[in-house]
Design a protein around this motif. Structure first.
Motif, PDB file in Angstrom:
ATOM      1  N   ARG A  30       0.825  -1.207   0.000  1.00  0.00           N
ATOM      2  CA  ARG A  30       0.000   0.000   0.000  1.00  0.00           C
ATOM      3  C   ARG A  30       0.859   1.257   0.000  1.00  0.00           C
ATOM      4  N   TRP A  31       2.070   1.168   0.511  1.00  0.00           N
ATOM      5  CA  TRP A  31       2.924   2.347   0.593  1.00  0.00           C
ATOM      6  C   TRP A  31       3.520   2.724  -0.758  1.00  0.00           C
ATOM      7  N   SER A  32       3.345   1.880  -1.778  1.00  0.00           N
ATOM      8  CA  SER A  32       3.806   2.236  -3.123  1.00  0.00           C
ATOM      9  C   SER A  32       2.724   2.946  -3.929  1.00  0.00           C
ATOM     10  N   VAL A  33       1.517   3.056  -3.393  1.00  0.00           N
ATOM     11  CA  VAL A  33       0.416   3.719  -4.099  1.00  0.00           C
ATOM     12  C   VAL A  33       0.714   5.187  -4.416  1.00  0.00           C
ATOM     13  N   PRO A  34       1.303   5.974  -3.501  1.00  0.00           N
ATOM     14  CA  PRO A  34       1.561   7.376  -3.850  1.00  0.00           C
ATOM     15  C   PRO A  34       2.443   7.569  -5.096  1.00  0.00           C
ATOM     16  N   MET A  35       3.189   6.544  -5.479  1.00  0.00           N
ATOM     17  CA  MET A  35       3.983   6.670  -6.706  1.00  0.00           C
ATOM     18  C   MET A  35       3.092   6.781  -7.938  1.00  0.00           C
ATOM     19  N   THR A  36       1.839   6.343  -7.830  1.00  0.00           N
ATOM     20  CA  THR A  36       0.907   6.422  -8.958  1.00  0.00           C
ATOM     21  C   THR A  36       0.120   7.722  -8.969  1.00  0.00           C
ATOM     22  N   TRP A  37       0.268   8.548  -7.951  1.00  0.00           N
ATOM     23  CA  TRP A  37      -0.502   9.783  -7.852  1.00  0.00           C
ATOM     24  C   TRP A  37      -0.109  10.771  -8.937  1.00  0.00           C
ATOM     25  N   ALA A  38      -1.102  11.511  -9.395  1.00  0.00           N
ATOM     26  CA  ALA A  38      -0.856  12.587 -10.363  1.00  0.00           C
ATOM     27  C   ALA A  38      -0.216  13.773  -9.641  1.00  0.00           C
ATOM     28  N   GLY A  39       0.318  14.675 -10.410  1.00  0.00           N
ATOM     29  CA  GLY A  39       0.952  15.858  -9.833  1.00  0.00           C
ATOM     30  C   GLY A  39      -0.008  16.702  -9.015  1.00  0.00           C
ATOM     31  N   SER A  40      -1.276  16.723  -9.400  1.00  0.00           N
ATOM     32  CA  SER A  40      -2.251  17.528  -8.647  1.00  0.00           C
ATOM     33  C   SER A  40      -2.472  16.963  -7.242  1.00  0.00           C
ATOM     34  N   ARG A  41      -2.420  15.658  -7.109  1.00  0.00           N
ATOM     35  CA  ARG A  41      -2.572  15.067  -5.779  1.00  0.00           C
ATOM     36  C   ARG A  41      -1.359  15.373  -4.904  1.00  0.00           C
ATOM     37  N   TRP A  42      -0.167  15.332  -5.505  1.00  0.00           N
ATOM     38  CA  TRP A  42       1.033  15.684  -4.755  1.00  0.00           C
ATOM     39  C   TRP A  42       1.015  17.156  -4.371  1.00  0.00           C
ATOM     40  N   ALA A  43       0.523  18.007  -5.270  1.00  0.00           N
ATOM     41  CA  ALA A  43       0.436  19.441  -4.959  1.00  0.00           C
ATOM     42  C   ALA A  43      -0.544  19.680  -3.813  1.00  0.00           C
ATOM     43  N   THR A  44      -1.658  18.964  -3.820  1.00  0.00           N
ATOM     44  CA  THR A  44      -2.629  19.078  -2.731  1.00  0.00           C
ATOM     45  C   THR A  44      -2.014  18.621  -1.416  1.00  0.00           C
ATOM     46  N   ALA A  45      -1.286  17.506  -1.454  1.00  0.00           N
ATOM     47  CA  ALA A  45      -0.639  16.985  -0.242  1.00  0.00           C
ATOM     48  C   ALA A  45       0.406  17.974   0.277  1.00  0.00           C
ATOM     49  N   ALA A  46       1.188  18.547  -0.622  1.00  0.00           N
ATOM     50  CA  ALA A  46       2.215  19.510  -0.200  1.00  0.00           C
ATOM     51  C   ALA A  46       1.584  20.767   0.383  1.00  0.00           C
ATOM     52  N   ALA A  47       0.526  21.265  -0.247  1.00  0.00           N
ATOM     53  CA  ALA A  47      -0.143  22.461   0.263  1.00  0.00           C
ATOM     54  C   ALA A  47      -0.748  22.200   1.641  1.00  0.00           C
ATOM     55  N   ALA A  48      -1.369  21.036   1.820  1.00  0.00           N
ATOM     56  CA  ALA A  48      -1.955  20.704   3.119  1.00  0.00           C
ATOM     57  C   ALA A  48      -0.874  20.572   4.188  1.00  0.00           C
ATOM     58  N   ALA A  49       0.260  19.984   3.833  1.00  0.00           N
ATOM     59  CA  ALA A  49       1.355  19.836   4.799  1.00  0.00           C
ATOM     60  C   ALA A  49       1.920  21.197   5.207  1.00  0.00           C
TER      61      ALA A  49
END
Length: 193
Positions: A30-49
């Motif tokens: 399950r910890w390899s799932v974020p590797m499949t995330w689109a850039g928008s999901r990573w941007a959302t995660a970074a903004a929330a952090a």
């Protein structure tokens, strides 16, 4: 029309895409799932952090009058906690069908952030200081607050693990994966007209 036999229906054809048993791109865990995330999901995660870290540091006064040992564990809690919060928020946005976020999924980030807010405040009138008024202030600062912070981070890590498992299952078997059926969808889809 010609005398040839008609073509069979499209649903009798072989599938165009067959996912391997390990899921897309061989998702082993399950910890390899974020590797499949689109850039928008990573941007959302970074903004929330970043927003979570800013709230913990500036609005909460996490480092106001903190001694050096207290500042070190507070910095670790702010860093790890805000990263876990960001990943958790990223897992809620744009999840594949079958792993859609529900209102129940908000419990992990909300309770986790409340725990981090309690664990990182340095105010003498904070809720934890009031609850444990019989203890010396140093025992609260170096015992109670780190324990509450560790519990908050563990709660968010468990919620993130659950979300990533659900998403991995949805990617590996879209027909068999199901989000929580007893909870309201966080982002309800409008019926197609």
């Amino acid at each position: 029309m010609s005398d040839r036999e008609p073509h069979g229906p499209a649903f009798d054809a072989d599938p165009v895409l067959v996912l391997p048993a390990g899921g897309p791109r061989g998702l082993a865990s399950r910890w390899s799932v974020p590797m499949t995330w689109a850039g928008s999901r990573w941007a959302t995660a970074a903004a929330a952090a970043v927003l979570a870290a800013a709230a913990l540091v500036f609005a909460n006064g996490a480092f106001a009058a903190a001694s050096l040992p207290g500042a070190l564990w507070t910095a670790a809690l702010v860093g790890v906690g805000s990263a876990a919060f960001g990943l958790l928020v990223g897992s809620l946005v744009g999840a594949p069908i079958g792993a859609g976020a529900t209102a129940c999924d908000l419990r992990g980030p909300l309770f986790g952030m409340m725990g981090l807010l309690l664990a990182t405040t340095q105010s003498r009138s904070s809720l934890l200081v009031q609850l444990f008024a019989g203890l010396p202030l140093d025992a609260i600062r170096f015992g109670v607050q780190p324990a509450v912070g560790a519990a908050a981070v563990a709660l968010m890590a468990a919620a993130l693990s659950s979300r990533l498992r659900l998403e991995r299952d949805a990617l590996a078997d879209p027909a068999g994966a199901q989000a929580c059926a007893t909870c309201v969808p966080l982002f309800p889809r409008r019926p197609q007209a």
